[in-house]
Design a protein around this motif. Structure first.
Motif, PDB file in Angstrom:
ATOM      1  N   MET A  56     -20.494 -21.549 -17.889  1.00 18.58           N
ATOM      2  CA  MET A  56     -20.386 -20.803 -16.633  1.00 18.58           C
ATOM      3  C   MET A  56     -19.234 -19.792 -16.735  1.00 18.58           C
ATOM      4  O   MET A  56     -19.365 -18.630 -16.370  1.00 18.58           O
ATOM      5  CB  MET A  56     -20.126 -21.808 -15.503  1.00 18.58           C
ATOM      6  CG  MET A  56     -20.232 -21.236 -14.133  1.00 18.58           C
ATOM      7  SD  MET A  56     -21.937 -21.108 -13.696  1.00 18.58           S
ATOM      8  CE  MET A  56     -22.188 -22.717 -12.978  1.00 18.58           C
ATOM      9  N   GLU A  57     -18.109 -20.276 -17.244  1.00 15.67           N
ATOM     10  CA  GLU A  57     -16.913 -19.439 -17.418  1.00 15.67           C
ATOM     11  C   GLU A  57     -17.255 -18.241 -18.317  1.00 15.67           C
ATOM     12  O   GLU A  57     -16.940 -17.098 -18.002  1.00 15.67           O
ATOM     13  CB  GLU A  57     -15.845 -20.328 -18.103  1.00 15.67           C
ATOM     14  CG  GLU A  57     -14.445 -19.764 -18.142  1.00 15.67           C
ATOM     15  CD  GLU A  57     -13.866 -19.529 -16.758  1.00 15.67           C
ATOM     16  OE1 GLU A  57     -14.211 -20.307 -15.851  1.00 15.67           O
ATOM     17  OE2 GLU A  57     -13.120 -18.542 -16.593  1.00 15.67           O
ATOM     18  N   TYR A  58     -17.931 -18.561 -19.412  1.00 18.02           N
ATOM     19  CA  TYR A  58     -18.304 -17.515 -20.372  1.00 18.02           C
ATOM     20  C   TYR A  58     -19.212 -16.481 -19.711  1.00 18.02           C
ATOM     21  O   TYR A  58     -19.029 -15.274 -19.875  1.00 18.02           O
ATOM     22  CB  TYR A  58     -19.019 -18.169 -21.567  1.00 18.02           C
ATOM     23  CG  TYR A  58     -19.509 -17.169 -22.581  1.00 18.02           C
ATOM     24  CD1 TYR A  58     -18.628 -16.503 -23.418  1.00 18.02           C
ATOM     25  CD2 TYR A  58     -20.869 -16.863 -22.671  1.00 18.02           C
ATOM     26  CE1 TYR A  58     -19.072 -15.559 -24.324  1.00 18.02           C
ATOM     27  CE2 TYR A  58     -21.331 -15.925 -23.568  1.00 18.02           C
ATOM     28  CZ  TYR A  58     -20.421 -15.277 -24.397  1.00 18.02           C
ATOM     29  OH  TYR A  58     -20.877 -14.338 -25.284  1.00 18.02           O
ATOM     30  N   LYS A 106     -19.436 -15.761 -16.538  1.00 17.31           N
ATOM     31  CA  LYS A 106     -18.707 -14.967 -15.537  1.00 17.31           C
ATOM     32  C   LYS A 106     -17.973 -13.826 -16.230  1.00 17.31           C
ATOM     33  O   LYS A 106     -18.006 -12.678 -15.790  1.00 17.31           O
ATOM     34  CB  LYS A 106     -17.700 -15.852 -14.796  1.00 17.31           C
ATOM     35  CG  LYS A 106     -18.308 -16.573 -13.618  1.00 17.31           C
ATOM     36  CD  LYS A 106     -17.209 -17.305 -12.859  1.00 17.31           C
ATOM     37  CE  LYS A 106     -17.808 -18.425 -12.042  1.00 17.31           C
ATOM     38  NZ  LYS A 106     -16.889 -19.552 -11.877  1.00 17.31           N
ATOM     39  N   ASN A 107     -17.299 -14.151 -17.360  1.00 19.19           N
ATOM     40  CA  ASN A 107     -16.582 -13.108 -18.101  1.00 19.19           C
ATOM     41  C   ASN A 107     -17.553 -12.072 -18.645  1.00 19.19           C
ATOM     42  O   ASN A 107     -17.267 -10.886 -18.649  1.00 19.19           O
ATOM     43  CB  ASN A 107     -15.785 -13.726 -19.258  1.00 19.19           C
ATOM     44  CG  ASN A 107     -14.581 -14.469 -18.729  1.00 19.19           C
ATOM     45  OD1 ASN A 107     -14.040 -14.126 -17.676  1.00 19.19           O
ATOM     46  ND2 ASN A 107     -14.174 -15.517 -19.417  1.00 19.19           N
ATOM     47  N   GLY A 151     -19.400 -26.246 -17.548  1.00 21.07           N
ATOM     48  CA  GLY A 151     -18.163 -25.545 -17.167  1.00 21.07           C
ATOM     49  C   GLY A 151     -17.867 -24.373 -18.090  1.00 21.07           C
ATOM     50  O   GLY A 151     -17.810 -23.210 -17.639  1.00 21.07           O
ATOM     51  N   PRO A 152     -17.692 -24.636 -19.404  1.00 17.96           N
ATOM     52  CA  PRO A 152     -17.367 -23.533 -20.320  1.00 17.96           C
ATOM     53  C   PRO A 152     -18.440 -22.435 -20.353  1.00 17.96           C
ATOM     54  O   PRO A 152     -18.103 -21.247 -20.460  1.00 17.96           O
ATOM     55  CB  PRO A 152     -17.268 -24.202 -21.695  1.00 17.96           C
ATOM     56  CG  PRO A 152     -17.284 -25.656 -21.474  1.00 17.96           C
ATOM     57  CD  PRO A 152     -17.615 -25.948 -20.059  1.00 17.96           C
TER      58      PRO A 152
END
Ligand code: G1P
Length: 309
Positions: A278-280, A282-283, A275-276
């Protein structure tokens, strides 16, 4: 046929990772929270290997320390959970360490273990290649070696422009989509000389006669004693060599980019980190788009500013 021993050649200097490998073995570089060589040992232990013969050299002591039982003080600190998979390896196997006397290549490293192998087939696992999947890579080869009573090498297809980085096999016969009888083996051929694009990917199960061949080997590609040449000599001597397209994801972690990719891939498949991460990413992608936009705007204004020079 019992296959109980695996040679792990880990004597390389790791020059591609300098300065990180100035005093630390490259085999101890981590993918997430585990050193690369632990993945190899876990693969072997799950496949039924009982003895690992690790070929080492200068600055490799950390490998030996790693496969000692964890310090009891860490247990007191509630850290025993971290060692679950490592403990399984330590409890079910033994480690023997041999220092390679001269840096004469992979074939020479393997040959250094010859006095510990009797009349038995032996597994060889290169720690630069991590392979994941439901069935451990070396177990896939061990099963075929036991059924067919022959040598088996693990292969995967590589793009044609990469063949010169690998040992490449030529096919004599195809038995199924993934199983072949080998006609020839060529170490690091040019595209023109490559008999196929099926590359050796660092997993082998070989007959003890490989040590005779290695003992008689001349220096090959790169001025080194090549395991591939010795296997070719096994073929000349009349032994059968089979090749199996190993089922699993392969990570070539012998260079920093490969190690980075493996870390990202493992993180994206990890319960806690996916999760983290993937988030990173994307940003990061958004930042990249902004940066790319800025770069192209800068290119547009470049002629004006260039006149200042
Ligand atoms: C070694 C072998 C080569 C094999 C490769 C797999 O090469 O000699 O046949 O394809 O490992 O990683 P190295 O990468 O040590 O040059």
């Amino acid at each position: 046929m019992v296959i109980a021993k695996s040679i792990i050649p880990a004597g390389g200097l790791g020059t591609r990772f300098l300065p990180a490998t100035k005093t630390m073995p490259k085999e101890m570089l981590p993918i997430l929270d585990k050193p690369a060589i632990q993945y190899i040992a876990e693969e072997g232990a799950k496949s039924g290997i009982k003895t690992f013969i690790v070929i080492t050299g200068k600055n490799k002591k950390a490998i030996e320390d790693h496969f000692d039982s964890p310090d009891t003080r860490l247990k007191d600190k509630g850290k025993e959970g971290c060692f679950e998979s490592l403990n399984k390896v330590i409890e079910s196997t033994n480690f023997v360490y041999i220092r390679q006397k001269e840096a004469l290549g992979l074939g020479h490293a393997v040959w250094s273990a010859s006095h510990l192998i009797y009349k038995e087939h032996v597994a060889i696992m290169l720690p630069d290649e991590i392979i994941t999947g439901p069935i451990p890579a070396i177990a896939q080869l061990m099963q075929i070696a036991q059924q067919e009573k022959c040598n088996v090498v693990g292969v995967q297809e590589v793009p044609l422009d990469q063949v010169s980085k690998y040992g490449i096999i030529g096919i004599k016969k195809q038995f199924s989509p993934n199983l072949f009888q080998v006609k020839e083996l060529v170490e690091k051929p040019s595209i023109a000389n490559a008999p196929s694009n099926l590359a050796l990917i660092g997993r082998y199960v070989l007959s003890p006669n490989i040590f005779t061949m290695l003992g008689e080997s001349k220096l090959g590609v790169g001025g080194e004693i090549q395991l591939t040449d010795a296997m070719q000599n096994l073929l000349y001597s009349g032994e059968k060599v089979f090749a199996y397209k190993i089922q699993g994801n392969r990570y070539d972690i012998g260079n920093p980019l490969g190690l980075l990719k493996a870390n990202l891939d493992f993180a994206l498949r990890h319960e806690q980190y996916s999760g983290p991460v993937m988030e990173y990413l994307k940003n990061l992608e958004k930042d990249m788009i902004i940066l790319e936009g800025q770069a192209s705007r800068q290119t547009l204004v470049k002629p004006k500013s260039a006149t200042l020079l």
